[in-house]
Motif scaffolding. Structure first.
Motif, PDB file in Angstrom:
ATOM      1  N   LYS A   9      17.489  73.746 -87.177  1.00  0.00           N
ATOM      2  CA  LYS A   9      17.607  74.280 -85.794  1.00  0.00           C
ATOM      3  C   LYS A   9      16.721  75.506 -85.856  1.00  0.00           C
ATOM      4  N   ARG A  25      28.630  75.001 -80.353  1.00  0.00           N
ATOM      5  CA  ARG A  25      29.469  74.477 -81.093  1.00  0.00           C
ATOM      6  C   ARG A  25      29.686  74.695 -82.700  1.00  0.00           C
ATOM      7  N   HIS A  31      21.321  60.361 -88.801  1.00  0.00           N
ATOM      8  CA  HIS A  31      20.083  60.359 -87.740  1.00  0.00           C
ATOM      9  C   HIS A  31      18.832  60.083 -89.010  1.00  0.00           C
ATOM     10  N   LYS A  56      16.959  55.352 -79.406  1.00  0.00           N
ATOM     11  CA  LYS A  56      15.719  55.913 -78.806  1.00  0.00           C
ATOM     12  C   LYS A  56      14.415  55.068 -79.061  1.00  0.00           C
ATOM     13  N   ASP A  84      25.743  66.638 -90.144  1.00  0.00           N
ATOM     14  CA  ASP A  84      25.379  66.764 -88.737  1.00  0.00           C
ATOM     15  C   ASP A  84      24.366  65.646 -88.571  1.00  0.00           C
ATOM     16  N   GLN A 120       9.657  62.295 -80.746  1.00  0.00           N
ATOM     17  CA  GLN A 120      10.016  62.951 -79.507  1.00  0.00           C
ATOM     18  C   GLN A 120       9.225  64.613 -80.013  1.00  0.00           C
ATOM     19  N   LYS A 155      29.738  59.435 -83.746  1.00  0.00           N
ATOM     20  CA  LYS A 155      29.825  60.301 -84.515  1.00  0.00           C
ATOM     21  C   LYS A 155      30.394  61.655 -84.384  1.00  0.00           C
ATOM     22  N   GLU A 180      14.374  71.091 -84.559  1.00  0.00           N
ATOM     23  CA  GLU A 180      14.789  71.644 -83.127  1.00  0.00           C
ATOM     24  C   GLU A 180      14.562  72.985 -82.877  1.00  0.00           C
ATOM     25  N   HIS A 230      23.029  57.681 -81.934  1.00  0.00           N
ATOM     26  CA  HIS A 230      22.324  57.797 -80.713  1.00  0.00           C
ATOM     27  C   HIS A 230      20.681  57.795 -81.066  1.00  0.00           C
ATOM     28  N   TYR A 231      20.215  57.924 -82.334  1.00  0.00           N
ATOM     29  CA  TYR A 231      18.878  57.869 -82.900  1.00  0.00           C
ATOM     30  C   TYR A 231      18.430  56.508 -82.734  1.00  0.00           C
TER      31      TYR A 231
HETATM   32  C1  BG6 Z   1      23.699  65.499 -82.522  1.00  0.00           C
HETATM   33  C2  BG6 Z   1      23.880  66.658 -83.469  1.00  0.00           C
HETATM   34  O1  BG6 Z   1      23.900  64.397 -83.285  1.00  0.00           O
HETATM   35  O2  BG6 Z   1      21.869  65.001 -82.344  1.00  0.00           O
HETATM   36  C3  BG6 Z   1      23.126  67.710 -82.737  1.00  0.00           C
HETATM   37  O3  BG6 Z   1      25.182  66.703 -83.529  1.00  0.00           O
HETATM   38  C4  BG6 Z   1      21.579  67.861 -82.439  1.00  0.00           C
HETATM   39  O4  BG6 Z   1      23.255  69.002 -83.592  1.00  0.00           O
HETATM   40  C5  BG6 Z   1      21.545  66.374 -81.821  1.00  0.00           C
HETATM   41  O5  BG6 Z   1      21.107  68.522 -81.572  1.00  0.00           O
HETATM   42  C6  BG6 Z   1      19.909  66.165 -81.585  1.00  0.00           C
HETATM   43  O6  BG6 Z   1      19.563  64.983 -81.005  1.00  0.00           O
HETATM   44  P1  BG6 Z   1      18.103  64.940 -79.864  1.00  0.00           P
HETATM   45  O7  BG6 Z   1      18.539  63.395 -79.376  1.00  0.00           O
HETATM   46  O8  BG6 Z   1      18.217  66.131 -79.023  1.00  0.00           O
HETATM   47  O9  BG6 Z   1      17.205  64.645 -81.023  1.00  0.00           O
END
Ligand code: BG6
Length: 478
Positions: free
Chosen positions: A326, A218, A235, A177, A230, A363, A143, A211, A173-174
């Protein structure tokens, strides 16, 4: 179990994602014995490095970013023996013949496009022209996959010119997990939950991805994206799909992805009154969102909360509340399935109101708990109290569960195994944009601006009101 020997080429092999995520993940898989001796990793990038320099860069990246403690000393040296480097020009001809000559016949071949999406077409075309795009090859893309429906379609089209959908691995990537995969195990591996998993028994569902970090370095990317592009389009949408989808008949790529697609297509449009957007204000360190994105007039959001409905038999009438942001109070991602109250309390009004909540903690502190209502101990009559049945994976499953593998470990090995279940299909990504686009267009048309929220808080007050209005409340971010 070792995977078949492979040649993995990382375009953008000197970049941030390669150093932080891809190479450390490969290293950990190497440590756990999953890589056969013949497997090769080839970094490819525009800068001019020789093999020794690149190996050193990889070793440094692993020393800095590997978080696992299970790898023995000396393994970094053994790992980098498998690493090569080639200098290629994505838009020119340099390096391509050399890269082609480095490929081994009859091996799994994977090309990781860890580069700007504007280069996807150039890379795909050159791989094809230099004979590296045969049926056994796989490509991996990250992404952001587009910034709206049109750009996502254009990317899908460009890749489809040289690769079949079965060769394209779009990473979210979610999905890699551990706990996200566990979501499917819990839903479809137990008899207990599925019969209750519908609007008749579920009052509402909350999905929170909170977060503590800000937008970091970025800013420019983030200001063009905001939390909606994002985090939500990808996700949170994936989490929503796994929670809401019908049971697939098999755990196989298209069966799972067909079901997810149906959920996305059944999502209602979101009305303005059902969304709250925020930007974090000034922190103690002097930073604030507008400063971090270097745009004093930025109208992008670092926080979003929304109420989403799904128009199908299972979920009509059950709202899904999503929020992500965030600079919030804690790093805490969880899904809470809040069940309805019992239809009638035999214990009378003084017993209070209670309901079961199944919380899946993604998490940190991965695990689940289920709030169950029991009698408060003591002679004081029938008073009820909610207690959690706690299943913290590290406690329940022992030390192995404590060293949670990074999402990229699982996902990269799945690419080598040729398993697309945890990757997004092209039509899924397009459907997600088709839902997202009108929401963003609405903000732009109305000139909506995010409200400011205090860093370290739970987000804008208005996001709390979004729930209160419905007689519900967010679970605490802690
Ligand atoms: C990314 C976003 O895809 O996922 C980031 O671009 C975000 O902004 C991140 O911080 C969060 O991933 P994780 O694995 O830390 O929850």
């Amino acid at each position: 179990i070792p995977v078949d020997p492979f040649d993995l080429v990382i375009f953008g092999g000197t970049g941030d994602l390669a150093r932080r995520k891809i190479l450390p993940a490969l290293f950990r898989r190497f440590c756990s014995g999953q890589m056969e001796d013949e497997s090769r990793i080839i970094g490819a990038a525009r800068s001019d490095h020789d093999q020794a320099e690149y190996r050193q860069m990889v070793a440094d990246a692993i020393a800095e970013f590997n978080t696992s403690t299970t790898c023995e000393a000396g393994t970094i040296e053994a790992f980098v023996e498998r690493i090569d480097y080639v200098h290629v020009d994505a838009k020119g001809e340099e390096g391509w013949d050399k890269l082609a000559s480095m490929m081994h016949p009859n091996r799994v071949r994977a090309f990781y496009f860890s580069v700007a999406p504007s280069l996807f077409g150039d890379l795909a075309e050159r791989l094809h022209r230099h004979g590296m795009a045969d049926g056994e090859s796989r490509i991996v893309v990250e992404k952001p996959f587009g910034r709206d429906l049109d750009t996502a379609r254009a990317l899908n089209d460009v890749l489809a010119q040289h690769f079949d959908e079965s060769q394209i691995y779009r990473i979210d990537h979610y999905l890699g997990k551990e706990t996200v995969q566990n979501l499917m195990a819990v839903r479809f591996g137990n008899m207990l939950f599925e019969p209750l998993w519908n609007s008749q028994y579920v009052d509402h569902i909350q999905i929170t991805v909170a977060e503590t970090v800000g937008v970091g370095g970025r800013g420019e990317y983030y200001d063009r994206s905001g939390a909606m592009r994002d985090m939500v389009q990808n996700h949170l949408m994936q989490l929503l799909c796994l929670i809401a989808m019908e049971p697939p008949a098999q755990f196989d790529p298209d069966a799972v992805r067909d079901e997810k697609l149906k959920v996305i297509r059944a999502l209602n449009a979101v009305e303005p009154k059902d969304m709250v957007r925020g930007q974090y204000g000034r922190s103690e360190d002097g930073s604030d969102y507008l400063k971090d994105v270097e745009n004093p007039r930025a109208s992008s959001e670092s926080f979003i909360a929304m109420r989403v409905g799904i128009s199908n038999w299972r979920w009509a009438g059950t709202p899904f509340y999503l929020r992500t942001g965030k600079k919030l109070r804690a790093r805490a991602s969880e899904i809470a399935v809040v069940f309805k109250e019992t239809p009638h309390s035999i214990f009378g009004p003084e017993a209070g109101r209670h309901r079961n909540i199944l919380t899946i903690r993604l998490q940190p502190n991965e695990g689940m708990d289920l709030d169950v209502t029991i009698k408060e101990p003591g002679p004081g009559g029938m008073r009820l109290v909610d207690v959690p049945l706690d299943m913290t994976f590290a406690e329940a499953l022992g030390p192995e569960a404590e060293d949670v593998p990074d999402a990229y470990e699982r996902l990269i090995m799945d690419v080598i195994r040729g398993n697309q279940t945890l990757f997004m299909r092209g039509d899924e990504v397009e459907a997600a944009w088709a839902w997202t686009d009108p929401i963003i267009a609405g903000w732009e048309e109305r000139g909506d601006r995010p409200v400011t929220y205090e860093p370290g808080s739970s987000g804008p007050e208005d996001s709390l009101a979004l729930m209160h209005r419905d007689g519900r409340r967010w679970r605490e971010i802690k």
